[in-house]
Scaffold this motif. Sequence first.
Motif, PDB file in Angstrom:
ATOM      1  N   ARG A 290       8.140  -3.461   5.119  1.00  0.00           N
ATOM      2  CA  ARG A 290       7.165  -2.077   3.628  1.00  0.00           C
ATOM      3  C   ARG A 290       8.622  -1.473   3.672  1.00  0.00           C
ATOM      4  NH1 ARG A 290       2.173  -1.127   7.688  1.00  0.00           N
ATOM      5  NH2 ARG A 290       0.992  -2.874   7.491  1.00  0.00           N
TER       6      ARG A 290
ATOM      7  N   TRP B 156       7.444   2.751   3.213  1.00  0.00           N
ATOM      8  CA  TRP B 156       6.408   3.181   2.252  1.00  0.00           C
ATOM      9  C   TRP B 156       5.074   2.758   3.821  1.00  0.00           C
ATOM     10  CZ3 TRP B 156       8.231  -0.998  -0.069  1.00  0.00           C
ATOM     11  CH2 TRP B 156       7.994  -1.730   0.173  1.00  0.00           C
ATOM     12  N   ASP B 157       3.853   3.185   3.726  1.00  0.00           N
ATOM     13  CA  ASP B 157       2.693   2.297   5.038  1.00  0.00           C
ATOM     14  C   ASP B 157       2.013   1.298   4.674  1.00  0.00           C
ATOM     15  OD1 ASP B 157       1.791   2.135   7.662  1.00  0.00           O
ATOM     16  OD2 ASP B 157       1.499   4.708   7.768  1.00  0.00           O
ATOM     17  N   ALA B 158       0.920   1.596   5.368  1.00  0.00           N
ATOM     18  CA  ALA B 158      -0.489   0.384   4.761  1.00  0.00           C
ATOM     19  C   ALA B 158      -0.933   0.294   4.027  1.00  0.00           C
ATOM     20  CB  ALA B 158      -1.175   0.274   6.599  1.00  0.00           C
TER      21      ALA B 158
ATOM     22  N   GLU C 244       3.515   7.744  -0.614  1.00  0.00           N
ATOM     23  CA  GLU C 244       3.821   7.286   1.259  1.00  0.00           C
ATOM     24  C   GLU C 244       5.168   6.515   1.131  1.00  0.00           C
ATOM     25  OE1 GLU C 244       1.679   3.610   2.116  1.00  0.00           O
ATOM     26  OE2 GLU C 244      -0.506   4.230   2.398  1.00  0.00           O
TER      27      GLU C 244
END
Length: 217
Positions: free
Chosen positions: A59, A87-89, A38
């Motif tokens: 994040r 970054w993401d989820a 990510e």
Amino acid sequence: MTPPDSETPARSKMAIDRLIARREVHLREKTLWRMLYETCARAEEILNVNIEDLDLAGRRCPVKAKGARPRTRRRGQVREDFVLAPWDAGTARLLPPAAQGPYAGTVFVTHRRPGPGKVVSLRDVCPDTGFARLSYGQARALLDEHTSVGGTPGTGWDLHEWRHSSLTHLGEVEASLLMLMAKSRHKKPENVRKYIHPSPEAIAEITSLLAPGDSRR
């Protein structure tokens, strides 16, 4: 001169999701792999991150860019050249439990203390457990162990494939070259292009644009 294509393959999103979802894979590896994918960062950059560097709410975390040189400010103060890696989820769901414990220290650590006589920097040791920072070689061996063909060492994925795969997938959804350069922090466009390997599925989808108008309805 056009640079040669990179021989490092790009893995499909399905293959990446399936690997990270496997039950036998430790949380440490799941977190590292998802974060590499990510952030599109180099493995050395992420492995060197400490817990105090993490901005869980935003994040993101600062990483020292490849080839970065310390900059001398006024009064002789030296500042390292860092950039933010978002970054993401997927990473966000994994990082909080992985970052629990001390409020400072290494994020990705081995499961043992440094051997006798081995000199390790204090920054590379978890202050709570005494475990050492996970090295590039150790991280590469763990990835190979989980992805090797028929259990044969050296036939699995390489750590750099996360970066290749990330850039390829972003390119397939039509991210601009400028955005890909910003994400990967490459200085030259030709160095980004060699990373991108569109999948057969992506090529088939764009080919469908050439079909007669009624055939896509």
